[in-house]
Write a protein that holds these residues in place. Structure first.
Motif, PDB file in Angstrom:
ATOM      1  N   ILE A 194       4.836   5.291  -3.054  1.00 39.50           N
ATOM      2  CA  ILE A 194       3.838   6.360  -2.941  1.00 39.50           C
ATOM      3  C   ILE A 194       2.966   6.339  -4.197  1.00 39.50           C
ATOM      4  O   ILE A 194       3.464   6.209  -5.323  1.00 39.50           O
ATOM      5  N   CYS A 195       1.646   6.429  -4.003  1.00 40.22           N
ATOM      6  CA  CYS A 195       0.716   6.297  -5.134  1.00 40.22           C
ATOM      7  C   CYS A 195       0.698   7.572  -5.978  1.00 40.22           C
ATOM      8  O   CYS A 195       1.177   8.628  -5.545  1.00 40.22           O
ATOM      9  N   ALA A 196       0.116   7.465  -7.143  1.00 39.73           N
ATOM     10  CA  ALA A 196       0.086   8.593  -8.080  1.00 39.73           C
ATOM     11  C   ALA A 196      -0.673   9.779  -7.489  1.00 39.73           C
ATOM     12  O   ALA A 196      -0.284  10.934  -7.667  1.00 39.73           O
ATOM     13  N   ASP A 197      -1.759   9.498  -6.752  1.00 41.45           N
ATOM     14  CA  ASP A 197      -2.540  10.591  -6.152  1.00 41.45           C
ATOM     15  C   ASP A 197      -1.688  11.395  -5.176  1.00 41.45           C
ATOM     16  O   ASP A 197      -1.733  12.622  -5.157  1.00 41.45           O
ATOM     17  N   CYS A 198      -0.936  10.676  -4.336  1.00 41.49           N
ATOM     18  CA  CYS A 198      -0.126  11.363  -3.321  1.00 41.49           C
ATOM     19  C   CYS A 198       1.058  12.087  -3.949  1.00 41.49           C
ATOM     20  O   CYS A 198       1.492  13.129  -3.447  1.00 41.49           O
ATOM     21  N   LEU A 199       1.564  11.529  -5.060  1.00 40.93           N
ATOM     22  CA  LEU A 199       2.643  12.222  -5.767  1.00 40.93           C
ATOM     23  C   LEU A 199       2.122  13.514  -6.377  1.00 40.93           C
ATOM     24  O   LEU A 199       2.765  14.553  -6.317  1.00 40.93           O
ATOM     25  N   ALA A 240       0.840  -1.196   0.000  1.00 36.08           N
ATOM     26  CA  ALA A 240       0.000   0.000   0.000  1.00 36.08           C
ATOM     27  C   ALA A 240       0.874   1.245   0.000  1.00 36.08           C
ATOM     28  O   ALA A 240       2.044   1.204   0.377  1.00 36.08           O
ATOM     29  N   CYS A 241       0.262   2.341  -0.409  1.00 39.41           N
ATOM     30  CA  CYS A 241       0.951   3.631  -0.388  1.00 39.41           C
ATOM     31  C   CYS A 241       1.256   4.014   1.069  1.00 39.41           C
ATOM     32  O   CYS A 241       0.361   3.993   1.909  1.00 39.41           O
ATOM     33  N   PRO A 242       2.494   4.384   1.372  1.00 43.90           N
ATOM     34  CA  PRO A 242       2.811   4.736   2.762  1.00 43.90           C
ATOM     35  C   PRO A 242       2.157   6.038   3.227  1.00 43.90           C
ATOM     36  O   PRO A 242       1.995   6.247   4.429  1.00 43.90           O
ATOM     37  N   ARG A 243       1.766   6.898   2.296  1.00 44.26           N
ATOM     38  CA  ARG A 243       1.148   8.170   2.696  1.00 44.26           C
ATOM     39  C   ARG A 243      -0.346   8.023   2.966  1.00 44.26           C
ATOM     40  O   ARG A 243      -0.879   8.601   3.895  1.00 44.26           O
ATOM     41  N   CYS A 244      -1.050   7.258   2.103  1.00 43.60           N
ATOM     42  CA  CYS A 244      -2.515   7.224   2.215  1.00 43.60           C
ATOM     43  C   CYS A 244      -3.074   5.810   2.380  1.00 43.60           C
ATOM     44  O   CYS A 244      -4.289   5.645   2.453  1.00 43.60           O
ATOM     45  N   ALA A 245      -2.190   4.788   2.440  1.00 46.48           N
ATOM     46  CA  ALA A 245      -2.591   3.392   2.645  1.00 46.48           C
ATOM     47  C   ALA A 245      -3.410   2.799   1.495  1.00 46.48           C
ATOM     48  O   ALA A 245      -4.012   1.729   1.645  1.00 46.48           O
TER      49      ALA A 245
HETATM   50 ZN   LIG Z   1      -1.193   7.551  -1.597  1.00 45.99          ZN
END
Ligand SMILES: [Zn+2]
Ligand SMILES: [Zn+2]
Length: 241
Positions: free
Chosen positions: A48-53, A35-40
């Motif tokens: 890190i997922c594209a949204d959080c980037l 999972a993305c470490p910022r938003c799970a």
């Molecule tokens: Zn994310």
């Protein structure tokens, strides 16, 4: 409080040890391992997922031991209407264990996402507070249950897209705490679009928090975000985003 050892698995009925889920069924649960470490957000990697980037969220990290999928979704739905039962305990234990396994230092304070007072009255308790208390006890981190108001009247969110939902919860939280230089964890049952925790994280940041984590039992996968959110607002008292 320790588990008694005479359990029958709540999924298959076979004898289980150390809790209400047997090892086989436990292995089959929708664990959110990548999972993305910022938003799970569940993904194919733990990058890190594209949204959080594209738009970094207001929290520094997020943890969710489960993907919001069967059979975890039904258990969490039941949690909203039942006080802490055996099911809730092992779900909370899974969250506490996931955080304990994480190398980052634990926060100083846990803040459950407050429930609007109308919803609190309707349901009688806030499941986020129940989860926060249990996880706080396991990790020996204090829980702050008061001093955050849910002031915003939430508009009916059915059918709104993520951006409109974010607008709908803006200004919803009133943090009456001095959080200067504090490391805090915000706790909720499920994160769907993230609009609610984003809003609280911004309010907590404005109150001085230095480092903000979000802990939820389960994270909705991206493709299901809107459908699950729509379902969760279908009845009063279920409106978490
Ligand atoms: Zn994310
Ligand atoms: Zn089983």
């Amino acid at each position: 409080m320790n588990w008694v050892d005479n359990w029958h698995c709540r999924f298959c009925g076979e004898p289980a040890r150390g809790g209400p889920v047997c090892e086989g069924c436990r292995a089959d649960l929708p664990w959110n391992d990548l999972a993305c470490p910022r938003c799970a957000l569940p993904g194919a990697t733990d990058d890190i997922c594209a949204d959080c980037l594209g738009a970094p969220p207001p929290m520094d990290m997020s943890l969710a031991p489960f993907v919001y999928a069967p059979p975890i979704d039904q258990l969490i739905q039941q949690l909203k209407f039942n006080r802490l039962l055996a099911d809730a305990r092992w779900l909370c234990d899974a969250l506490a264990d996931r955080r304990r396994d994480h190398p980052a230092p634990l926060p100083d304070l846990i803040l459950p996402v407050p429930l609007h007072r109308w919803r609190l009255w309707w349901r009688g308790y806030n499941q986020a507070a129940v989860i926060a208390r249990h996880v706080g006890r396991r990790l020996k981190v204090p829980v702050q249950l008061h001093n955050i108001g849910h002031s915003g009247a939430r508009v009916h969110q059915v059918g709104l897209d993520a951006r409109a939902r974010r607008r709908a919860v803006r200004g919803a939280f009133d943090v009456r705490l001095d959080l200067r230089d504090r490391h805090v964890a915000l706790v909720d049952d499920v994160m769907t679009t993230g609009a609610t925790v984003h809003e609280l994280a911004q309010a907590v940041r404005a109150a001085g928090a230095r480092h903000i984590e979000v802990w939820v039992l389960a994270r909705t996968p991206k493709s299901q975000g809107r459908a699950a959110a729509r379902q969760s607002t279908a009845r009063p008292g279920q409106g978490r985003t």
